[in-house]
Enzyme design. Sequence first.
Site, PDB file in Angstrom:
ATOM      1  N   PRO A  10       0.792  -1.222   0.000  1.00 31.15           N
ATOM      2  CA  PRO A  10       0.000   0.000   0.000  1.00 31.15           C
ATOM      3  C   PRO A  10       0.828   1.277   0.000  1.00 31.15           C
ATOM      4  O   PRO A  10       1.827   1.387   0.712  1.00 31.15           O
ATOM      5  CB  PRO A  10      -0.834  -0.102   1.283  1.00 31.15           C
ATOM      6  CG  PRO A  10      -0.172  -1.140   2.112  1.00 31.15           C
ATOM      7  CD  PRO A  10       0.506  -2.077   1.144  1.00 31.15           C
ATOM      8  N   ASN A  11       0.358   2.205  -0.818  1.00 32.64           N
ATOM      9  CA  ASN A  11       0.881   3.577  -0.940  1.00 32.64           C
ATOM     10  C   ASN A  11       2.199   3.667  -1.694  1.00 32.64           C
ATOM     11  O   ASN A  11       2.638   4.775  -2.020  1.00 32.64           O
ATOM     12  CB  ASN A  11       1.016   4.248   0.440  1.00 32.64           C
ATOM     13  CG  ASN A  11      -0.325   4.382   1.125  1.00 32.64           C
ATOM     14  OD1 ASN A  11      -1.273   4.883   0.526  1.00 32.64           O
ATOM     15  ND2 ASN A  11      -0.436   3.902   2.344  1.00 32.64           N
ATOM     16  N   ARG A  18       5.243  12.227  -3.166  1.00 33.24           N
ATOM     17  CA  ARG A  18       5.110  12.830  -1.828  1.00 33.24           C
ATOM     18  C   ARG A  18       6.190  12.277  -0.913  1.00 33.24           C
ATOM     19  O   ARG A  18       6.717  11.203  -1.168  1.00 33.24           O
ATOM     20  CB  ARG A  18       3.737  12.516  -1.230  1.00 33.24           C
ATOM     21  CG  ARG A  18       2.635  13.112  -2.061  1.00 33.24           C
ATOM     22  CD  ARG A  18       1.266  12.801  -1.507  1.00 33.24           C
ATOM     23  NE  ARG A  18       0.359  12.737  -2.643  1.00 33.24           N
ATOM     24  CZ  ARG A  18      -0.754  12.033  -2.702  1.00 33.24           C
ATOM     25  NH1 ARG A  18      -1.129  11.315  -1.668  1.00 33.24           N
ATOM     26  NH2 ARG A  18      -1.500  12.025  -3.781  1.00 33.24           N
ATOM     27  N   TYR A  23      11.227   8.883   1.400  1.00 31.31           N
ATOM     28  CA  TYR A  23      11.230   7.761   0.452  1.00 31.31           C
ATOM     29  C   TYR A  23      11.979   8.043  -0.856  1.00 31.31           C
ATOM     30  O   TYR A  23      12.047   7.177  -1.718  1.00 31.31           O
ATOM     31  CB  TYR A  23       9.785   7.342   0.145  1.00 31.31           C
ATOM     32  CG  TYR A  23       9.060   6.847   1.385  1.00 31.31           C
ATOM     33  CD1 TYR A  23       9.504   5.715   2.060  1.00 31.31           C
ATOM     34  CD2 TYR A  23       7.948   7.517   1.892  1.00 31.31           C
ATOM     35  CE1 TYR A  23       8.864   5.264   3.200  1.00 31.31           C
ATOM     36  CE2 TYR A  23       7.297   7.068   3.032  1.00 31.31           C
ATOM     37  CZ  TYR A  23       7.770   5.943   3.679  1.00 31.31           C
ATOM     38  OH  TYR A  23       7.140   5.493   4.815  1.00 31.31           O
ATOM     39  N   ASN A  74       8.066  -5.713  -0.572  1.00 25.37           N
ATOM     40  CA  ASN A  74       7.956  -4.537   0.287  1.00 25.37           C
ATOM     41  C   ASN A  74       6.468  -4.388   0.561  1.00 25.37           C
ATOM     42  O   ASN A  74       5.721  -3.871  -0.289  1.00 25.37           O
ATOM     43  CB  ASN A  74       8.522  -3.281  -0.369  1.00 25.37           C
ATOM     44  CG  ASN A  74       8.427  -2.075   0.569  1.00 25.37           C
ATOM     45  OD1 ASN A  74       7.778  -2.136   1.611  1.00 25.37           O
ATOM     46  ND2 ASN A  74       9.070  -0.986   0.189  1.00 25.37           N
ATOM     47  N   ALA A  77       3.006  -0.750   4.956  1.00 36.61           N
ATOM     48  CA  ALA A  77       2.537  -0.816   6.352  1.00 36.61           C
ATOM     49  C   ALA A  77       1.990  -2.196   6.724  1.00 36.61           C
ATOM     50  O   ALA A  77       1.923  -2.523   7.917  1.00 36.61           O
ATOM     51  CB  ALA A  77       1.492   0.261   6.594  1.00 36.61           C
ATOM     52  N   GLU A  98      12.670  -9.636   2.144  1.00 35.31           N
ATOM     53  CA  GLU A  98      11.883  -8.461   2.541  1.00 35.31           C
ATOM     54  C   GLU A  98      12.703  -7.198   2.283  1.00 35.31           C
ATOM     55  O   GLU A  98      13.878  -7.142   2.657  1.00 35.31           O
ATOM     56  CB  GLU A  98      11.558  -8.595   4.029  1.00 35.31           C
ATOM     57  CG  GLU A  98      10.802  -7.424   4.605  1.00 35.31           C
ATOM     58  CD  GLU A  98      10.593  -7.569   6.111  1.00 35.31           C
ATOM     59  OE1 GLU A  98      10.959  -8.623   6.699  1.00 35.31           O
ATOM     60  OE2 GLU A  98      10.082  -6.604   6.710  1.00 35.31           O
ATOM     61  N   HIS A 100      12.702  -2.786   2.430  1.00 31.30           N
ATOM     62  CA  HIS A 100      12.108  -1.489   2.777  1.00 31.30           C
ATOM     63  C   HIS A 100      13.038  -0.394   2.299  1.00 31.30           C
ATOM     64  O   HIS A 100      14.268  -0.508   2.428  1.00 31.30           O
ATOM     65  CB  HIS A 100      11.891  -1.357   4.286  1.00 31.30           C
ATOM     66  CG  HIS A 100      10.956  -2.391   4.804  1.00 31.30           C
ATOM     67  ND1 HIS A 100       9.606  -2.318   4.601  1.00 31.30           N
ATOM     68  CD2 HIS A 100      11.197  -3.555   5.444  1.00 31.30           C
ATOM     69  CE1 HIS A 100       9.041  -3.393   5.116  1.00 31.30           C
ATOM     70  NE2 HIS A 100       9.983  -4.167   5.626  1.00 31.30           N
ATOM     71  N   ARG A 107      13.027   4.281  12.814  1.00 29.95           N
ATOM     72  CA  ARG A 107      11.815   5.103  12.755  1.00 29.95           C
ATOM     73  C   ARG A 107      10.935   4.836  13.987  1.00 29.95           C
ATOM     74  O   ARG A 107      11.434   4.422  15.022  1.00 29.95           O
ATOM     75  CB  ARG A 107      11.102   4.836  11.422  1.00 29.95           C
ATOM     76  CG  ARG A 107      11.974   5.200  10.207  1.00 29.95           C
ATOM     77  CD  ARG A 107      11.256   5.010   8.900  1.00 29.95           C
ATOM     78  NE  ARG A 107      10.129   5.926   8.778  1.00 29.95           N
ATOM     79  CZ  ARG A 107       9.198   5.844   7.826  1.00 29.95           C
ATOM     80  NH1 ARG A 107       9.288   4.887   6.902  1.00 29.95           N
ATOM     81  NH2 ARG A 107       8.188   6.689   7.787  1.00 29.95           N
TER      82      ARG A 107
HETATM   83  O1  CA2 Z   1      10.397   1.998   3.985  1.00 28.77           O
HETATM   84  C1  CA2 Z   1       9.569   1.309   3.384  1.00 28.77           C
HETATM   85  O2  CA2 Z   1       9.774   0.840   2.261  1.00 28.77           O
HETATM   86  C2  CA2 Z   1       8.190   1.076   4.011  1.00 28.77           C
HETATM   87  O3  CA2 Z   1       7.773  -0.250   3.686  1.00 28.77           O
HETATM   88  C3  CA2 Z   1       7.259   2.091   3.401  1.00 28.77           C
HETATM   89  C4  CA2 Z   1       5.853   2.076   4.014  1.00 28.77           C
HETATM   90  C5  CA2 Z   1       5.928   2.156   5.525  1.00 28.77           C
HETATM   91  O4  CA2 Z   1       4.621   2.016   6.067  1.00 28.77           O
HETATM   92  C6  CA2 Z   1       6.832   1.083   6.105  1.00 28.77           C
HETATM   93  O5  CA2 Z   1       6.883   1.256   7.506  1.00 28.77           O
HETATM   94  C7  CA2 Z   1       8.224   1.195   5.531  1.00 28.77           C
HETATM   95  C8  CA2 Z   1       5.044   3.256   3.526  1.00 28.77           C
HETATM   96  C9  CA2 Z   1       4.981   3.410   2.061  1.00 28.77           C
HETATM   97  C10 CA2 Z   1       4.323   4.727   1.781  1.00 28.77           C
HETATM   98  O6  CA2 Z   1       4.880   5.246   0.613  1.00 28.77           O
HETATM   99  C11 CA2 Z   1       4.640   6.540   0.348  1.00 28.77           C
HETATM  100  C12 CA2 Z   1       5.300   7.038  -0.743  1.00 28.77           C
HETATM  101  C13 CA2 Z   1       5.122   8.351  -1.068  1.00 28.77           C
HETATM  102  C14 CA2 Z   1       4.275   9.153  -0.318  1.00 28.77           C
HETATM  103  C15 CA2 Z   1       3.616   8.633   0.762  1.00 28.77           C
HETATM  104  C16 CA2 Z   1       3.795   7.319   1.092  1.00 28.77           C
END
Ligand code: CA2
Length: 146
Positions: A10-11, A18, A23, A74, A77, A98, A100, A107
Amino acid sequence: MPSVLILNGPNLNLLGQRQPEVYGRATLADIESSCTSHAATCGLDVSCLQSNHEGDLIDAVHSAKGVHSGLIINAGAYTHTSIALMDAVASVELPMVEVHLSNIHAREPFRHVSYLSKVAVGQICGFGPQGYLMALDAMAERLMPS
Ligand code: CA2
């Protein structure tokens, strides 16, 4: 040629649009394209899939059995919440790395726990998009030991 399924949760479709301070600026399309190029140099085929839906990710893991030789995930969340995705990975008995983008251990405390790590060969975090390429290297070594 062994094939690896790269799953993003997700996301992650929002990458590059963003929160670049967390990221980075690469889009998911950029990452998938560099994975496809790098995989070819490792002797691997790749398929890539992103979903914002837990059930779709679980279905993709189930469908990987008999088609792909390994998984790179990946789970966003869902990493920190999804026993169901962990169970799906365990059920298919495929090696899973896995990944990230961020260093989840540096974090918030809720990101320090990963259900997926319990069924992973290993976890790569904190290296940004390069982490996916490192995961492909690890998978190539695992599937085709030198
Ligand atoms: O660091 C990572 O790759 C995560 O898997 C990214 C997840 C986060 O919930 C994990 O704790 C760590 C979040 C991905 C959200 O991606 C976004 C990208 C651009 C703007 C907003 C969110």
